[in-house]
Design a protein around this motif. Structure first.
Motif, PDB file in Angstrom:
ATOM      1  N   CYS A 208     -40.785 126.148  20.936  1.00 53.57           N
ATOM      2  CA  CYS A 208     -40.891 125.498  22.252  1.00 53.57           C
ATOM      3  C   CYS A 208     -41.461 124.095  22.116  1.00 53.57           C
ATOM      4  O   CYS A 208     -41.047 123.177  22.832  1.00 53.57           O
ATOM      5  CB  CYS A 208     -41.750 126.331  23.205  1.00 53.57           C
TER       6      CYS A 208
ATOM      7  N   CYS B 228     -37.098 130.827  21.952  1.00 54.15           N
ATOM      8  CA  CYS B 228     -38.562 130.986  22.001  1.00 54.15           C
ATOM      9  C   CYS B 228     -38.985 132.139  21.087  1.00 54.15           C
ATOM     10  O   CYS B 228     -38.330 133.182  21.037  1.00 54.15           O
ATOM     11  CB  CYS B 228     -39.018 131.256  23.439  1.00 54.15           C
ATOM     12  N   GLN B 229     -40.081 131.925  20.386  1.00 56.08           N
ATOM     13  CA  GLN B 229     -40.547 132.939  19.428  1.00 56.08           C
ATOM     14  C   GLN B 229     -41.434 133.992  20.076  1.00 56.08           C
ATOM     15  O   GLN B 229     -41.774 134.986  19.455  1.00 56.08           O
ATOM     16  CB  GLN B 229     -41.295 132.243  18.285  1.00 56.08           C
ATOM     17  N   SER B 230     -41.842 133.763  21.332  1.00 56.88           N
ATOM     18  CA  SER B 230     -42.783 134.745  21.880  1.00 56.88           C
ATOM     19  C   SER B 230     -42.245 135.524  23.076  1.00 56.88           C
ATOM     20  O   SER B 230     -42.956 136.335  23.642  1.00 56.88           O
ATOM     21  CB  SER B 230     -44.116 134.070  22.219  1.00 56.88           C
TER      22      SER B 230
ATOM     23  N   ALA C 292     -38.979 130.690  27.838  1.00 54.56           N
ATOM     24  CA  ALA C 292     -39.722 129.681  27.075  1.00 54.56           C
ATOM     25  C   ALA C 292     -41.213 129.704  27.414  1.00 54.56           C
ATOM     26  O   ALA C 292     -41.585 129.596  28.586  1.00 54.56           O
ATOM     27  CB  ALA C 292     -39.150 128.296  27.359  1.00 54.56           C
ATOM     28  N   CYS C 293     -42.037 129.858  26.390  1.00 56.38           N
ATOM     29  CA  CYS C 293     -43.480 129.947  26.623  1.00 56.38           C
ATOM     30  C   CYS C 293     -44.111 128.562  26.678  1.00 56.38           C
ATOM     31  O   CYS C 293     -45.160 128.366  27.256  1.00 56.38           O
ATOM     32  CB  CYS C 293     -44.138 130.785  25.529  1.00 56.38           C
ATOM     33  N   GLY C 294     -43.467 127.609  26.046  1.00 51.38           N
ATOM     34  CA  GLY C 294     -43.996 126.241  26.064  1.00 51.38           C
ATOM     35  C   GLY C 294     -45.000 125.971  24.971  1.00 51.38           C
ATOM     36  O   GLY C 294     -45.436 124.824  24.799  1.00 51.38           O
ATOM     37  N   SER C 295     -45.391 127.005  24.225  1.00 48.98           N
ATOM     38  CA  SER C 295     -46.435 126.739  23.231  1.00 48.98           C
ATOM     39  C   SER C 295     -46.142 127.225  21.811  1.00 48.98           C
ATOM     40  O   SER C 295     -46.883 126.897  20.891  1.00 48.98           O
ATOM     41  CB  SER C 295     -47.768 127.310  23.725  1.00 48.98           C
ATOM     42  N   CYS C 296     -45.068 128.010  21.606  1.00 46.61           N
ATOM     43  CA  CYS C 296     -44.761 128.412  20.227  1.00 46.61           C
ATOM     44  C   CYS C 296     -44.168 127.204  19.484  1.00 46.61           C
ATOM     45  O   CYS C 296     -43.852 126.189  20.100  1.00 46.61           O
ATOM     46  CB  CYS C 296     -43.786 129.591  20.211  1.00 46.61           C
TER      47      CYS C 296
HETATM   48 ZN   LIG Z   1     -41.948 129.602  23.028  1.00 51.20          ZN
END
Ligand SMILES: [Zn+2]
Length: 342
Positions: free
Chosen positions: A73, A60-62, A66-70
């Motif tokens: 993800c 995950c980049q943020s 896992a943020c689910g939106s980057c």
């Molecule tokens: Zn993410």
């Protein structure tokens, strides 16, 4: 549920697995994720979701989870992140063999990740990795490349070859509580009466529940209600016919036994005055109440014991037909009005 993979890769979407999920999150937060995990538990209890959430979190980049939106993800959500490798039993095969381990794992595990920091290899049906394949896999598990993670999935630790399981950190996932399975099925748009029945049959596995639903096994079974309500009126010949119909094969017979166990358990619950919301076959509550009154608690307990004995016998490979013959005769005797002893 496969239609919505975005939902499948977030820890928040995993139900009733607080133990393993908190261990995973902690490891991710601290950046101390073991190279190899073994997730155990029944199919359809959240093991795969947790594996995907872990894989997505690692890239995950943020943040650590896992943020689910980057953009990374989102690729995991779509199931096509280039650093995610899903390995499972090929169609029509009974084992994961060395060729598959070489091609799908060993050939890729030592390469740099394509776009993220780590590659994750999720191996479903890890208990089906055969001896040769295990030996080939072993070295990689022992001296893994720093950028590769492995998550093996199996029903239980003992089913996996010890050479493999001893090199993994095991996280045990539990069967889901019946009400959780029911709730998930309701959210899938399945009707309440059907959902509670499927959930009861599925023993903690959403996957199993959905399989029962898609094969129509439930409808077929619902047609079997009628004989159960009037078994006391059956002659011996009719009972043997019924046993023949129900015992066409081991799997069918086990399904029927599960159904009988629920049916008479419902009656016992009603007999003992337990709140009605505990009853599985709510659609048949009047029938069940009538049965509970006429059969009585002692006989119901004996019936449940006989059903359990039959299940054990069939699982131990006893002749299905004979077992069902005996069982139905016993159950009938316990439901005869003159036999009532409670
Ligand atoms: Zn993410």
């Amino acid at each position: 549920m496969d239609s919505d993979r975005g939902f499948l890769m977030l820890f928040d979407s995993i139900r009733s697995q607080e133990g393993p999920v908190s261990i995973l999150k902690k490891a991710l937060y601290h950046g101390r994720v073991p190279t190899a995990y073994l997730f155990t538990g029944p199919p359809g209890c959240g093991r795969m979701m947790a594996a995907l959430a872990t894989a997505a979190s690692l890239n995950c980049q943020s943040g650590a989870i896992a943020c689910g939106s980057c953009s990374s993800c989102l690729l995991y959500s779509a199931g096509n992140h280039p650093d995610l490798y899903l390995i499972g039993l090929p169609e029509g095969k009974r084992q994961i063999v060395i060729k598959q381990i070489r091609e799908q794992i060993l050939a890729r595990a030592y390469l740099k990740p394509m776009s993220g920091k780590t590659s994750t290899f999720i191996v479903q049906d890890a208990h089906l990795i055969n001896m040769n394949a295990s030996n080939a896999f072993l070295k990689t598990l022992e001296e893994p490349p720093a950028t590769s993670h492995f998550i093996l999935i199996a029903t239980d630790r003992d089913s996996v070859l010890p050479t493999i399981s001893s090199r993994c950190q095991t996280l045990a996932f539990s069967p889901l509580p019946r009400l959780v399975v029911e709730d998930i099925l309701l959210k899938e748009g399945i009707q309440k009466s059907q959902a509670s029945l499927l959930a009861a049959m599925a023993k903690g596995s959403v996957k199993k529940a959905l399989a029962y639903q898609s094969t129509g096994a439930l409808e077929e079974m619902a047609g079997e209600f009628e004989p159960l309500s009037s078994l006391h009126n059956y002659g011996v010949g009719q009972l043997l016919d019924l046993a023949q119909r129900w015992g066409r094969n081991r799997q069918d017979a086990l399904g029927v036994l599960e159904f009988m166990a629920q049916w008479y358990r419902d009656m016992l619950i009603l007999f003992e005055g337990v709140p009605e919301d505990q009853v599985i076959h709510v659609a048949h509550i009047q029938e069940l109440k009538k049965g509970a009154d006429s059969i009585g608690g002692v006989n119901l307990a004996s019936i449940l014991e006989s059903v359990e004995d039959a299940r054990e016998a069939i699982e131990a490979n006893t002749n299905v037909q004979l077992t069902l013959d005996t069982l139905l005769l016993r159950v009938r005797n316990h439901t005869l009005p003159t036999e009532k002893s409670a």
